[in-house]
Design a protein around this motif. Sequence first.
Motif, PDB file in Angstrom:
ATOM      1  N   LEU A  30      38.476 -50.053 -44.405  1.00  0.00           N
ATOM      2  CA  LEU A  30      37.246 -49.263 -44.416  1.00  0.00           C
ATOM      3  C   LEU A  30      36.805 -48.916 -45.831  1.00  0.00           C
ATOM      4  O   LEU A  30      35.606 -48.919 -46.137  1.00  0.00           O
ATOM      5  CB  LEU A  30      37.427 -47.986 -43.592  1.00  0.00           C
ATOM      6  CG  LEU A  30      37.387 -48.158 -42.084  1.00  0.00           C
ATOM      7  CD1 LEU A  30      37.740 -46.859 -41.383  1.00  0.00           C
ATOM      8  CD2 LEU A  30      36.019 -48.642 -41.644  1.00  0.00           C
ATOM      9  N   VAL A  31      37.756 -48.611 -46.694  1.00  0.00           N
ATOM     10  CA  VAL A  31      37.412 -48.322 -48.097  1.00  0.00           C
ATOM     11  C   VAL A  31      36.807 -49.558 -48.747  1.00  0.00           C
ATOM     12  O   VAL A  31      35.776 -49.480 -49.438  1.00  0.00           O
ATOM     13  CB  VAL A  31      38.657 -47.829 -48.877  1.00  0.00           C
ATOM     14  CG1 VAL A  31      38.411 -47.823 -50.374  1.00  0.00           C
ATOM     15  CG2 VAL A  31      39.055 -46.445 -48.406  1.00  0.00           C
ATOM     16  N   ASP A  32      37.408 -50.725 -48.513  1.00  0.00           N
ATOM     17  CA  ASP A  32      36.857 -51.969 -49.062  1.00  0.00           C
ATOM     18  C   ASP A  32      35.460 -52.235 -48.494  1.00  0.00           C
ATOM     19  O   ASP A  32      34.545 -52.610 -49.235  1.00  0.00           O
ATOM     20  CB  ASP A  32      37.785 -53.140 -48.739  1.00  0.00           C
ATOM     21  CG  ASP A  32      37.225 -54.456 -49.221  1.00  0.00           C
ATOM     22  OD1 ASP A  32      37.225 -54.685 -50.451  1.00  0.00           O
ATOM     23  OD2 ASP A  32      36.780 -55.265 -48.373  1.00  0.00           O
ATOM     24  N   PHE A  33      35.275 -52.026 -47.202  1.00  0.00           N
ATOM     25  CA  PHE A  33      33.972 -52.220 -46.561  1.00  0.00           C
ATOM     26  C   PHE A  33      32.926 -51.300 -47.186  1.00  0.00           C
ATOM     27  O   PHE A  33      31.811 -51.720 -47.504  1.00  0.00           O
ATOM     28  CB  PHE A  33      34.103 -51.959 -45.057  1.00  0.00           C
ATOM     29  CG  PHE A  33      32.816 -52.042 -44.306  1.00  0.00           C
ATOM     30  CD1 PHE A  33      32.280 -53.278 -43.970  1.00  0.00           C
ATOM     31  CD2 PHE A  33      32.134 -50.900 -43.938  1.00  0.00           C
ATOM     32  CE1 PHE A  33      31.085 -53.364 -43.275  1.00  0.00           C
ATOM     33  CE2 PHE A  33      30.938 -50.980 -43.245  1.00  0.00           C
ATOM     34  CZ  PHE A  33      30.412 -52.211 -42.921  1.00  0.00           C
ATOM     35  N   THR A  34      33.284 -50.030 -47.382  1.00  0.00           N
ATOM     36  CA  THR A  34      32.356 -49.054 -47.956  1.00  0.00           C
ATOM     37  C   THR A  34      31.988 -49.422 -49.383  1.00  0.00           C
ATOM     38  O   THR A  34      30.808 -49.366 -49.758  1.00  0.00           O
ATOM     39  CB  THR A  34      32.984 -47.646 -47.910  1.00  0.00           C
ATOM     40  OG1 THR A  34      33.346 -47.347 -46.560  1.00  0.00           O
ATOM     41  CG2 THR A  34      32.023 -46.601 -48.432  1.00  0.00           C
ATOM     42  N   ILE A  35      32.966 -49.812 -50.179  1.00  0.00           N
ATOM     43  CA  ILE A  35      32.698 -50.195 -51.571  1.00  0.00           C
ATOM     44  C   ILE A  35      31.768 -51.398 -51.620  1.00  0.00           C
ATOM     45  O   ILE A  35      30.811 -51.438 -52.410  1.00  0.00           O
ATOM     46  CB  ILE A  35      34.015 -50.472 -52.318  1.00  0.00           C
ATOM     47  CG1 ILE A  35      34.766 -49.162 -52.549  1.00  0.00           C
ATOM     48  CG2 ILE A  35      33.760 -51.191 -53.642  1.00  0.00           C
ATOM     49  CD1 ILE A  35      36.166 -49.335 -53.096  1.00  0.00           C
ATOM     50  N   ASN A  36      32.002 -52.397 -50.772  1.00  0.00           N
ATOM     51  CA  ASN A  36      31.142 -53.583 -50.754  1.00  0.00           C
ATOM     52  C   ASN A  36      29.731 -53.254 -50.277  1.00  0.00           C
ATOM     53  O   ASN A  36      28.762 -53.838 -50.773  1.00  0.00           O
ATOM     54  CB  ASN A  36      31.755 -54.693 -49.902  1.00  0.00           C
ATOM     55  CG  ASN A  36      32.829 -55.428 -50.663  1.00  0.00           C
ATOM     56  OD1 ASN A  36      32.737 -55.609 -51.867  1.00  0.00           O
ATOM     57  ND2 ASN A  36      33.855 -55.847 -49.954  1.00  0.00           N
TER      58      ASN A  36
ATOM     59  N   ARG B 193      35.622 -59.925 -43.309  1.00  0.00           N
ATOM     60  CA  ARG B 193      36.290 -59.439 -44.521  1.00  0.00           C
ATOM     61  C   ARG B 193      37.139 -58.202 -44.199  1.00  0.00           C
ATOM     62  O   ARG B 193      38.258 -58.074 -44.673  1.00  0.00           O
ATOM     63  CB  ARG B 193      35.255 -59.132 -45.599  1.00  0.00           C
ATOM     64  CG  ARG B 193      35.889 -58.633 -46.886  1.00  0.00           C
ATOM     65  CD  ARG B 193      34.855 -58.316 -47.937  1.00  0.00           C
ATOM     66  NE  ARG B 193      35.464 -57.645 -49.050  1.00  0.00           N
ATOM     67  CZ  ARG B 193      35.852 -58.247 -50.170  1.00  0.00           C
ATOM     68  NH1 ARG B 193      35.660 -59.532 -50.324  1.00  0.00           N
ATOM     69  NH2 ARG B 193      36.408 -57.555 -51.146  1.00  0.00           N
ATOM     70  N   PHE B 194      36.594 -57.283 -43.391  1.00  0.00           N
ATOM     71  CA  PHE B 194      37.343 -56.098 -42.979  1.00  0.00           C
ATOM     72  C   PHE B 194      38.629 -56.501 -42.264  1.00  0.00           C
ATOM     73  O   PHE B 194      39.706 -55.948 -42.526  1.00  0.00           O
ATOM     74  CB  PHE B 194      36.475 -55.217 -42.068  1.00  0.00           C
ATOM     75  CG  PHE B 194      37.235 -54.110 -41.401  1.00  0.00           C
ATOM     76  CD1 PHE B 194      37.563 -52.966 -42.103  1.00  0.00           C
ATOM     77  CD2 PHE B 194      37.622 -54.207 -40.077  1.00  0.00           C
ATOM     78  CE1 PHE B 194      38.268 -51.936 -41.500  1.00  0.00           C
ATOM     79  CE2 PHE B 194      38.321 -53.192 -39.459  1.00  0.00           C
ATOM     80  CZ  PHE B 194      38.643 -52.050 -40.172  1.00  0.00           C
ATOM     81  N   GLU B 195      38.524 -57.482 -41.371  1.00  0.00           N
ATOM     82  CA  GLU B 195      39.697 -57.958 -40.625  1.00  0.00           C
ATOM     83  C   GLU B 195      40.749 -58.555 -41.563  1.00  0.00           C
ATOM     84  O   GLU B 195      41.941 -58.260 -41.443  1.00  0.00           O
ATOM     85  CB  GLU B 195      39.245 -59.001 -39.608  1.00  0.00           C
ATOM     86  CG  GLU B 195      40.377 -59.623 -38.816  1.00  0.00           C
ATOM     87  CD  GLU B 195      39.908 -60.788 -37.952  1.00  0.00           C
ATOM     88  OE1 GLU B 195      40.702 -61.190 -37.095  1.00  0.00           O
ATOM     89  OE2 GLU B 195      38.797 -61.294 -38.153  1.00  0.00           O
ATOM     90  N   ILE B 196      40.296 -59.372 -42.507  1.00  0.00           N
ATOM     91  CA  ILE B 196      41.232 -60.014 -43.428  1.00  0.00           C
ATOM     92  C   ILE B 196      41.931 -58.985 -44.309  1.00  0.00           C
ATOM     93  O   ILE B 196      43.154 -59.033 -44.498  1.00  0.00           O
ATOM     94  CB  ILE B 196      40.503 -61.074 -44.284  1.00  0.00           C
ATOM     95  CG1 ILE B 196      40.105 -62.263 -43.408  1.00  0.00           C
ATOM     96  CG2 ILE B 196      41.354 -61.527 -45.453  1.00  0.00           C
ATOM     97  CD1 ILE B 196      39.172 -63.241 -44.085  1.00  0.00           C
ATOM     98  N   ILE B 197      41.174 -58.031 -44.838  1.00  0.00           N
ATOM     99  CA  ILE B 197      41.751 -56.997 -45.701  1.00  0.00           C
ATOM    100  C   ILE B 197      42.737 -56.143 -44.904  1.00  0.00           C
ATOM    101  O   ILE B 197      43.856 -55.862 -45.362  1.00  0.00           O
ATOM    102  CB  ILE B 197      40.653 -56.114 -46.322  1.00  0.00           C
ATOM    103  CG1 ILE B 197      39.743 -56.927 -47.231  1.00  0.00           C
ATOM    104  CG2 ILE B 197      41.240 -54.927 -47.059  1.00  0.00           C
ATOM    105  CD1 ILE B 197      40.381 -57.431 -48.482  1.00  0.00           C
ATOM    106  N   THR B 198      42.356 -55.736 -43.698  1.00  0.00           N
ATOM    107  CA  THR B 198      43.214 -54.867 -42.883  1.00  0.00           C
ATOM    108  C   THR B 198      44.505 -55.570 -42.490  1.00  0.00           C
ATOM    109  O   THR B 198      45.606 -55.024 -42.673  1.00  0.00           O
ATOM    110  CB  THR B 198      42.456 -54.410 -41.620  1.00  0.00           C
ATOM    111  OG1 THR B 198      41.283 -53.706 -42.023  1.00  0.00           O
ATOM    112  CG2 THR B 198      43.316 -53.507 -40.761  1.00  0.00           C
TER     113      THR B 198
END
Length: 157
Positions: A89-95, A24-29
């Motif tokens: 990273l922000v998306d990862f942290t929120i999840n 997910r981190f890879e896709i978002i980034t």
Amino acid sequence: MFADTTPEPYNTEEFPQALKDLRRFEIITLGAMPFVMLDVEIGYAAYLSAKNNFDTTYLSGIFGSNSYSEEEQKKIILTSLGISAGIGLVDFTINKIKSSVKSKKNKGKFTGNITVTPLDQDPDATKIYIPEKNLNEEVVPEIDEVEFLDDSIEVIE
């Protein structure tokens, strides 16, 4: 005659959660990268224009023939990569926070199988009679019998 080579679909437990989070981190980034790069390029052109007394020839660097030097292109790409990684990273942290809150909510909840035993088969069961609701007065009618019909309770007096 021919062997079936159709692959089986993935099941939900085939990959650990850490790999799913990394994906997910890879896709978002990488998904944010083109949009961030365009924004950084527009911002850099606006910065150059403001730095040179708002000369409009610097604004045409994005859409016109005015090109950036190799060093400027490296700065734009690296800045875009940094911002995109920050978004990931922000998306990862929120999840992670959401999943932590969800697991704390579910902690202590019963997760096993529930067995329903009818009242007449359980010797320790106690029948609970539900009084009829009367808005004007609090009178509980005498109950002779309770019948169960389709998940609803009917009181017979």
